[in-house]
Design a protein around this motif. Structure first.
Motif, PDB file in Angstrom:
ATOM      1  N   ASP A  78      10.708 -19.338  31.065  1.00  0.00           N
ATOM      2  CA  ASP A  78      10.203 -20.038  32.342  1.00  0.00           C
ATOM      3  C   ASP A  78       9.437 -20.997  32.245  1.00  0.00           C
ATOM      4  O   ASP A  78       9.204 -21.693  33.265  1.00  0.00           O
ATOM      5  CB  ASP A  78       9.178 -18.767  33.200  1.00  0.00           C
ATOM      6  N   LEU A  79       9.053 -21.775  31.095  1.00  0.00           N
ATOM      7  CA  LEU A  79       8.228 -22.860  31.168  1.00  0.00           C
ATOM      8  C   LEU A  79       9.066 -24.011  30.556  1.00  0.00           C
ATOM      9  O   LEU A  79       8.278 -25.180  30.249  1.00  0.00           O
ATOM     10  CB  LEU A  79       7.161 -22.573  30.050  1.00  0.00           C
ATOM     11  N   VAL A  80      10.375 -23.771  30.377  1.00  0.00           N
ATOM     12  CA  VAL A  80      11.333 -25.165  29.985  1.00  0.00           C
ATOM     13  C   VAL A  80      11.055 -26.361  30.719  1.00  0.00           C
ATOM     14  O   VAL A  80      11.120 -26.393  31.932  1.00  0.00           O
ATOM     15  CB  VAL A  80      12.607 -24.825  29.871  1.00  0.00           C
ATOM     16  N   GLY A  81      10.760 -27.598  29.992  1.00  0.00           N
ATOM     17  CA  GLY A  81      10.656 -28.514  30.908  1.00  0.00           C
ATOM     18  C   GLY A  81       9.000 -29.003  31.188  1.00  0.00           C
ATOM     19  O   GLY A  81       8.924 -30.111  31.743  1.00  0.00           O
ATOM     20  N   ALA A  82       8.043 -28.035  31.287  1.00  0.00           N
ATOM     21  CA  ALA A  82       7.039 -28.271  31.791  1.00  0.00           C
ATOM     22  C   ALA A  82       6.120 -29.246  30.872  1.00  0.00           C
ATOM     23  O   ALA A  82       6.233 -29.262  29.732  1.00  0.00           O
ATOM     24  CB  ALA A  82       6.206 -26.950  31.726  1.00  0.00           C
ATOM     25  N   VAL A 121      -4.786 -23.777  38.300  1.00  0.00           N
ATOM     26  CA  VAL A 121      -4.667 -22.825  39.209  1.00  0.00           C
ATOM     27  C   VAL A 121      -5.574 -23.308  40.401  1.00  0.00           C
ATOM     28  O   VAL A 121      -6.699 -23.918  40.219  1.00  0.00           O
ATOM     29  CB  VAL A 121      -5.327 -21.426  38.827  1.00  0.00           C
ATOM     30  N   SER A 122      -5.114 -23.461  41.537  1.00  0.00           N
ATOM     31  CA  SER A 122      -5.806 -23.862  42.541  1.00  0.00           C
ATOM     32  C   SER A 122      -5.277 -22.920  44.026  1.00  0.00           C
ATOM     33  O   SER A 122      -4.452 -22.889  44.297  1.00  0.00           O
ATOM     34  CB  SER A 122      -5.154 -25.457  43.089  1.00  0.00           C
ATOM     35  N   GLY A 123      -6.315 -22.136  43.953  1.00  0.00           N
ATOM     36  CA  GLY A 123      -6.086 -21.134  45.025  1.00  0.00           C
ATOM     37  C   GLY A 123      -4.742 -20.124  44.667  1.00  0.00           C
ATOM     38  O   GLY A 123      -4.755 -19.730  43.482  1.00  0.00           O
ATOM     39  N   PRO A 124      -4.063 -19.991  45.416  1.00  0.00           N
ATOM     40  CA  PRO A 124      -3.008 -18.994  45.040  1.00  0.00           C
ATOM     41  C   PRO A 124      -1.831 -19.955  44.202  1.00  0.00           C
ATOM     42  O   PRO A 124      -0.964 -19.059  43.811  1.00  0.00           O
ATOM     43  CB  PRO A 124      -2.402 -18.709  46.536  1.00  0.00           C
ATOM     44  N   LEU A 125      -2.006 -21.138  43.997  1.00  0.00           N
ATOM     45  CA  LEU A 125      -1.102 -21.796  43.493  1.00  0.00           C
ATOM     46  C   LEU A 125      -1.392 -22.016  41.987  1.00  0.00           C
ATOM     47  O   LEU A 125      -2.442 -22.412  41.662  1.00  0.00           O
ATOM     48  CB  LEU A 125      -0.831 -23.330  44.266  1.00  0.00           C
ATOM     49  N   LEU A 174       4.654 -22.219  39.258  1.00  0.00           N
ATOM     50  CA  LEU A 174       5.059 -20.792  38.864  1.00  0.00           C
ATOM     51  C   LEU A 174       4.955 -20.113  40.002  1.00  0.00           C
ATOM     52  O   LEU A 174       4.257 -20.397  41.034  1.00  0.00           O
ATOM     53  CB  LEU A 174       3.835 -20.289  38.127  1.00  0.00           C
ATOM     54  N   ALA A 175       6.249 -19.317  40.249  1.00  0.00           N
ATOM     55  CA  ALA A 175       6.537 -18.285  41.353  1.00  0.00           C
ATOM     56  C   ALA A 175       5.414 -17.428  41.620  1.00  0.00           C
ATOM     57  O   ALA A 175       5.128 -16.955  42.845  1.00  0.00           O
ATOM     58  CB  ALA A 175       7.868 -17.756  41.034  1.00  0.00           C
ATOM     59  N   THR A 176       4.886 -16.909  40.477  1.00  0.00           N
ATOM     60  CA  THR A 176       3.854 -15.950  40.660  1.00  0.00           C
ATOM     61  C   THR A 176       2.460 -16.140  39.707  1.00  0.00           C
ATOM     62  O   THR A 176       2.943 -16.854  38.896  1.00  0.00           O
ATOM     63  CB  THR A 176       4.361 -14.479  40.188  1.00  0.00           C
ATOM     64  N   ALA A 177       1.444 -15.675  39.970  1.00  0.00           N
ATOM     65  CA  ALA A 177       0.367 -15.958  39.417  1.00  0.00           C
ATOM     66  C   ALA A 177       0.399 -15.755  38.038  1.00  0.00           C
ATOM     67  O   ALA A 177       0.751 -14.516  37.761  1.00  0.00           O
ATOM     68  CB  ALA A 177      -1.159 -15.558  40.071  1.00  0.00           C
ATOM     69  N   PRO A 178      -0.138 -16.514  37.183  1.00  0.00           N
ATOM     70  CA  PRO A 178      -0.058 -16.022  35.705  1.00  0.00           C
ATOM     71  C   PRO A 178      -1.215 -14.958  35.482  1.00  0.00           C
ATOM     72  O   PRO A 178      -2.138 -14.888  36.171  1.00  0.00           O
ATOM     73  CB  PRO A 178      -0.416 -17.042  34.952  1.00  0.00           C
ATOM     74  N   VAL A 179      -1.122 -14.213  34.136  1.00  0.00           N
ATOM     75  CA  VAL A 179      -2.079 -13.216  34.036  1.00  0.00           C
ATOM     76  C   VAL A 179      -2.996 -13.562  32.944  1.00  0.00           C
ATOM     77  O   VAL A 179      -2.316 -13.947  31.782  1.00  0.00           O
ATOM     78  CB  VAL A 179      -1.638 -11.846  33.595  1.00  0.00           C
TER      79      VAL A 179
END
Length: 368
Positions: A67-71, A107-111, A79-84
């Motif tokens: 999911d991280l290719v090119g970052a 991480v900024s709020g929900p983003l 990210l579509a969902t918050a990381p753990v």
């Protein structure tokens, strides 16, 4: 050169055979890990695979590498969902195969957005990476070491089966320093050591404390020579059986051997060098028999210079490792500084005149 053995001295091989005769191994005991170190293992319990599943190797964000290719910092990847967030040692969440450092994710709020790529296995420890299937805590017949305790502790094994002979040291007044040294070597060899001191140097006082009822091996310290106040040998003969007094061993020729019932007894000289030589040549083989220890490890190196020895008496040499060679420190007579510096020791058989320089020799390590 031929040197005749004085008739009062017993050859080392003969003395050792008499000492080891009819000596049976001690029974195994299950000891807590803190007490098992140095003792000879009687079994090798298999420990559980560790970690049992993939875990985080460090604190960070658990993610899936695909999911991280090119970052990158120049092209953050939302990210579509918050990381753990996971701490070191935590199990990885389902579907995650890498852990990124804290500053790799903003991480900024929900983003949340990722500032770096990851690769599968990054920041994690795979199941079984530390302890694979079939790993054992210890090896039967060898001393339990710190690494064995680490494996046992990680795998939640709280006791190990070992043999720990019980040693009683009877100190004759005047040999306290030597007794402390030998007790230290004994504890390092995995023995359960109890020490006491005779009230005086006379035969009756020493005989009073020669009690083998609660030990597998008894040592007396001092009073084994030929002086007027050296009464440990006569006390041993009074209480039990005297097998030999005066061994063709240098240092250590005034040592004596005997038994109290079935318990072997070694009367060590009070001098540190003579006591240590007798410990190495006579007592260690007895300890190994009681513990069912596998042969001790030897290291083969060439001699940095020659060793000369007298024919007819076994001599113990102290060695130091220097530039991948054994440097002889002392032979036959040992200054205390040689004992402090020694890395290894070597028995030169009575039939040998010594070894030439550059000869490869097998030496036992002082610490193993």
């Amino acid at each position: 050169m031929t040197q005749r053995l004085p008739p009062s001295l017993t050859p080392l091989d003969t003395a050792l055979a008499a000492l080891l005769r009819d000596v049976d191994p001690v029974a195994p005991v299950a000891l807590p890990l803190s007490e098992a170190i140095g003792c000879v293992a009687t079994g090798a319990p298999q420990v559980a695979v560790y970690p049992p599943h993939d875990i985080a190797a460090a604190d960070g964000w658990a993610l899936r590498a695909n999911d991280l290719v090119g970052a990158s910092a120049y092209a953050p990847l939302p990210l579509a969902t918050a990381p753990v967030w996971v701490d070191a040692g935590d199990a990885l969440p389902e579907g995650c195969d890498c852990v990124l450092d804290a500053d790799a994710v903003e991480v900024s709020g929900p983003l949340a957005q990722v500032l770096a790529e990851g690769v599968p296995g990054q920041g994690i420890r795979r199941a079984g990476a530390d302890i694979a299937a079939g790993t054992t805590a210890g090896v039967e017949g060898y001393p339990v070491g710190p690494a064995d305790l680490l494996l046992a502790g990680v795998a939640a094994v709280d006791r190990l089966s070992v043999r720990r002979p019980r040693l009683r040291i009877v100190n004759v007044p005047g040999a306290t320093t030597t007794a402390h040294m030998i007790a230290g070597f004994a504890r390092a060899a995995g023995l359960d050591v109890k020490a006491l001191e005779a009230a005086a140097r006379d035969e009756a006082s020493i005989a009073d404390v020669l009690d083998a009822s609660a030990c597998d091996l008894l040592l007396t310290m001092g009073g084994s020579g030929l002086g007027r106040r050296d009464a440990a040998v006569t006390a041993l003969a009074r209480r039990g059986e005297l097998l030999a007094h005066g061994i063709a061993l240098q240092p250590g020729r005034t040592a004596a051997l005997g038994r109290l019932g079935k318990v072997p007894v070694v009367a060590l000289p009070g001098s540190p060098d003579h006591a240590l030589a007798a410990w190495l040549a006579l007592v260690l083989p007895l300890v190994d028999r009681l513990s069912v220890r596998q042969p001790r490890r030897q290291m083969t190196l060439p001699l940095a210079r020659k060793i000369a020895s007298s024919v007819g008496i076994a001599e113990v040499a102290l060695l130091a490792e220097e530039h991948r060679a054994w440097m002889p420190l002392a032979v036959g007579e040992w200054p205390l500084q040689a004992i402090a510096r020694a890395d290894a020791w070597l028995i030169i058989p009575a039939r040998h005149e010594g070894f030439a320089a550059a000869t490869p020799v097998d030496a036992y390590l002082m610490q193993e």
